[in-house]
Write an enzyme that holds these catalytic residues in place. Structure first.
Site, PDB file in Angstrom:
ATOM      1  N   TYR A 170     -83.381  25.133 -17.911  1.00  0.00           N
ATOM      2  CA  TYR A 170     -84.019  26.035 -18.886  1.00  0.00           C
ATOM      3  C   TYR A 170     -84.271  25.276 -20.186  1.00  0.00           C
ATOM      4  CZ  TYR A 170     -84.636  29.959 -22.127  1.00  0.00           C
ATOM      5  OH  TYR A 170     -85.130  30.819 -23.089  1.00  0.00           O
ATOM      6  N   LYS A 174     -87.835  24.554 -22.137  1.00  0.00           N
ATOM      7  CA  LYS A 174     -88.132  25.060 -23.484  1.00  0.00           C
ATOM      8  C   LYS A 174     -88.407  23.904 -24.441  1.00  0.00           C
ATOM      9  CE  LYS A 174     -88.547  28.858 -23.749  1.00  0.00           C
ATOM     10  NZ  LYS A 174     -89.685  29.657 -23.191  1.00  0.00           N
ATOM     11  N   THR A 207     -82.863  41.299 -24.127  1.00  0.00           N
ATOM     12  CA  THR A 207     -83.962  41.512 -23.181  1.00  0.00           C
ATOM     13  C   THR A 207     -83.463  41.238 -21.764  1.00  0.00           C
ATOM     14  OG1 THR A 207     -84.694  39.224 -23.144  1.00  0.00           O
ATOM     15  CG2 THR A 207     -85.586  40.595 -24.907  1.00  0.00           C
TER      16      THR A 207
HETATM   17  N1  LIG Z   1     -84.170  36.895 -25.124  1.00  0.00           N
HETATM   18  C1  LIG Z   1     -83.761  35.828 -25.782  1.00  0.00           C
HETATM   19  O1  LIG Z   1     -82.649  35.824 -26.367  1.00  0.00           O
HETATM   20  C2  LIG Z   1     -84.616  34.595 -25.862  1.00  0.00           C
HETATM   21  C3  LIG Z   1     -84.122  33.505 -26.601  1.00  0.00           C
HETATM   22  C4  LIG Z   1     -84.899  32.367 -26.716  1.00  0.00           C
HETATM   23  C5  LIG Z   1     -86.150  32.326 -26.118  1.00  0.00           C
HETATM   24  N2  LIG Z   1     -86.609  33.375 -25.383  1.00  0.00           N
HETATM   25  C6  LIG Z   1     -87.918  33.250 -24.756  1.00  0.00           C
HETATM   26  O2  LIG Z   1     -88.683  34.417 -24.978  1.00  0.00           O
HETATM   27  C7  LIG Z   1     -89.644  34.556 -23.937  1.00  0.00           C
HETATM   28  C8  LIG Z   1     -89.650  35.987 -23.452  1.00  0.00           C
HETATM   29  O3  LIG Z   1     -88.396  36.266 -22.891  1.00  0.00           O
HETATM   30  P1  LIG Z   1     -87.711  37.702 -22.963  1.00  0.00           P
HETATM   31  O4  LIG Z   1     -86.421  37.516 -23.657  1.00  0.00           O
HETATM   32  O5  LIG Z   1     -88.660  38.730 -23.420  1.00  0.00           O
HETATM   33  O6  LIG Z   1     -87.361  37.881 -21.403  1.00  0.00           O
HETATM   34  P2  LIG Z   1     -87.722  39.012 -20.359  1.00  0.00           P
HETATM   35  O7  LIG Z   1     -87.461  40.351 -20.928  1.00  0.00           O
HETATM   36  O8  LIG Z   1     -87.008  38.608 -19.116  1.00  0.00           O
HETATM   37  O9  LIG Z   1     -89.311  38.846 -20.161  1.00  0.00           O
HETATM   38  C9  LIG Z   1     -89.810  37.738 -19.495  1.00  0.00           C
HETATM   39  C10 LIG Z   1     -91.229  38.031 -19.081  1.00  0.00           C
HETATM   40  O10 LIG Z   1     -91.720  36.886 -18.356  1.00  0.00           O
HETATM   41  C11 LIG Z   1     -92.285  37.357 -17.151  1.00  0.00           C
HETATM   42  N3  LIG Z   1     -92.298  36.348 -16.106  1.00  0.00           N
HETATM   43  C12 LIG Z   1     -91.240  35.742 -15.519  1.00  0.00           C
HETATM   44  N4  LIG Z   1     -91.666  34.932 -14.547  1.00  0.00           N
HETATM   45  C13 LIG Z   1     -93.011  35.023 -14.513  1.00  0.00           C
HETATM   46  C14 LIG Z   1     -94.019  34.445 -13.718  1.00  0.00           C
HETATM   47  N5  LIG Z   1     -93.739  33.627 -12.696  1.00  0.00           N
HETATM   48  N6  LIG Z   1     -95.311  34.749 -13.973  1.00  0.00           N
HETATM   49  C15 LIG Z   1     -95.618  35.616 -14.969  1.00  0.00           C
HETATM   50  N7  LIG Z   1     -94.711  36.208 -15.739  1.00  0.00           N
HETATM   51  C16 LIG Z   1     -93.420  35.918 -15.503  1.00  0.00           C
HETATM   52  C17 LIG Z   1     -91.444  38.559 -16.766  1.00  0.00           C
HETATM   53  O11 LIG Z   1     -92.085  39.334 -15.798  1.00  0.00           O
HETATM   54  P3  LIG Z   1     -91.232  40.325 -14.838  1.00  0.00           P
HETATM   55  O12 LIG Z   1     -90.760  41.457 -15.677  1.00  0.00           O
HETATM   56  O13 LIG Z   1     -92.215  40.720 -13.791  1.00  0.00           O
HETATM   57  O14 LIG Z   1     -90.090  39.514 -14.290  1.00  0.00           O
HETATM   58  C18 LIG Z   1     -91.341  39.225 -18.121  1.00  0.00           C
HETATM   59  O15 LIG Z   1     -92.509  39.930 -18.395  1.00  0.00           O
HETATM   60  C19 LIG Z   1     -89.260  33.528 -22.871  1.00  0.00           C
HETATM   61  O16 LIG Z   1     -90.136  32.423 -22.981  1.00  0.00           O
HETATM   62  C20 LIG Z   1     -87.857  33.118 -23.252  1.00  0.00           C
HETATM   63  O17 LIG Z   1     -87.551  31.797 -22.863  1.00  0.00           O
HETATM   64  C21 LIG Z   1     -85.860  34.518 -25.250  1.00  0.00           C
END
Ligand SMILES: NC(=O)c1ccc[n+]([C@@H]2O[C@H](COP(=O)([O-])OP(=O)(O)OC[C@H]3O[C@@H](n4cnc5c(N)ncnc54)[C@H](OP(=O)(O)O)[C@@H]3O)[C@@H](O)[C@H]2O)c1
Length: 306
Positions: A170, A174, A207
């Site tokens: 991961y 990133k 999330t």
């Molecule tokens: N949450 C945190 O604390 C955090 C921290 C640092 C960075 N981030 C970054 O923020 C971004 C969003 O994450 P989030 O926290 O909102 O997570 P999330 O709620 O799990 O959302 C992730 C999204 O990505 C989609 N996705 C996953 N695999 C995919 C694929 N093969 N093709 C198209 N879409 C796909 C998921 O679709 P499905 O619902 O269909 O699975 C979902 O819509 C990510 O890049 C993550 O690395 C998050």
């Protein structure tokens, strides 16, 4: 202090957000829509995408909302999605991502984190570039993570198996996101383009990203938070502000990186921040760029950095 009230009027702008059915992508799309933008939700699951459209429309007036099917784990799907996007694009948010996904490969044989988080977005952005270049002031915002800070990227082995915990894979993906944003920024700058590339990270956000995480992490990210957990995770609506600032702040510039300004960079309103020195390593950016073009078959017709 930058807040969602600073998003400004987005009427007449079109934004495509990947992974917009839930989490940060959903909140980003929802707030852009409320500010008047026409939003395109690029999602892999049609039912979840439809539910997100309904939720956004139920939230009140705004721009239009539509969906495009996109599975970043398939270059064929990425190509089909790009072909379906009509007209110029003001904003592309490369948000979708997986963390600690089980060992596995994408349809094209890429390690899942690298394939979905970086290579899929690299290909999508390249295929949509002409639509972005058609709009002066358009932006690409790549969603990165604090999880990249301790990571290293050996480009020659970027597609190796994820390893035991998945955390390193991961982090590598990133870090690749940040290197891509910088590499794109330099190329757009060299081309004298009015399009810019920026990065943002949300800190810690409650999330579904923890869906594959150990139980302790999943519990810590649950919505109702006692005590110390509030210091680690914030609501997705607040966490999306970093992305929204990078996407809409008129003062934001290409190559910049936004993230929460609170303790440890995990919570709080977004501020301009800096990534680790390796992200600004031009040689590393170029090697990742060349490997990404080779692996995806998507060539950017932009000059190399100046
Ligand atoms: N949450 C945190 O604390 C955090 C921290 C640092 C960075 N981030 C970054 O923020 C971004 C969003 O994450 P989030 O926290 O909102 O997570 P999330 O709620 O799990 O959302 C992730 C999204 O990505 C989609 N996705 C996953 N695999 C995919 C694929 N093969 N093709 C198209 N879409 C796909 C998921 O679709 P499905 O619902 O269909 O699975 C979902 O819509 C990510 O890049 C993550 O690395 C998050």
């Amino acid at each position: 202090m930058w807040t969602a009230d600073d998003i400004g009027d987005q009427r007449g702008r079109t934004a495509l957000i990947t992974g917009a059915n839930t989490g940060l992508g959903f909140q980003t799309a929802r707030m852009l829509h409320a500010a008047g933008a026409d939003v395109v939700l690029a999602c892999r699951d049609p039912q979840r995408a439809a539910a997100a459209v309904a939720a956004i429309e139920a939230g009140g007036p705004g721009g239009t909302v539509c969906t495009v099917a996109l599975d970043l784990a398939s270059l064929a799907s990425v190509r089909e999605a790009a072909e379906q996007v009509d007209g110029p694009l003001d904003l592309l948010v490369c948000n979708a991502g997986v963390m600690l996904a089980p060992p596995g490969r994408t349809e094209d044989g890429f390690e899942l984190h690298m394939g979905i988080n970086h290579l899929g977005h690299f290909a999508l952005t390249g295929l949509l570039l002409d639509r972005l270049l058609a709009v002066a002031g358009s932006r690409v915002v790549v969603v990165a993570s604090l999880g990249s800070w301790a990571s290293r990227l050996d480009v020659a082995r970027m597609n190796r198996d994820r390893g035991r915990s998945g955390l390193l894979a991961y982090g590598r993906s990133k870090l690749a996101n940040l290197l891509f944003a910088q590499g794109l920024h330099h190329r757009l700058h060299a081309a004298g383009s009015g399009t810019s590339a920026l990065a943002a990270h949300p800190g810690g956000a409650r999330t579904d990203i923890v869906r594959y995480s150990p139980r302790l992490t999943r519990r810590a990210a649950r919505p109702v938070q006692p005590g110390w957990r509030r210091a680690l995770f914030q609501e997705p609506e607040l966490a999306a502000w970093s992305v929204l600032r990078a996407a809409t702040d008129p003062a934001a510039r290409g190559g910049e990186f936004y993230g929460p300004g609170g303790r440890f960079g995990l919570t709080g309103p977004p501020v301009l921040t800096r990534a680790t020195p390796q992200v600004y390593d031009g040689d590393l950016q170029d090697r990742l760029w060349a490997a990404s073009e080779e692996l995806t078959g998507v060539r950017y017709h932009l000059p190399a950095r100046v």
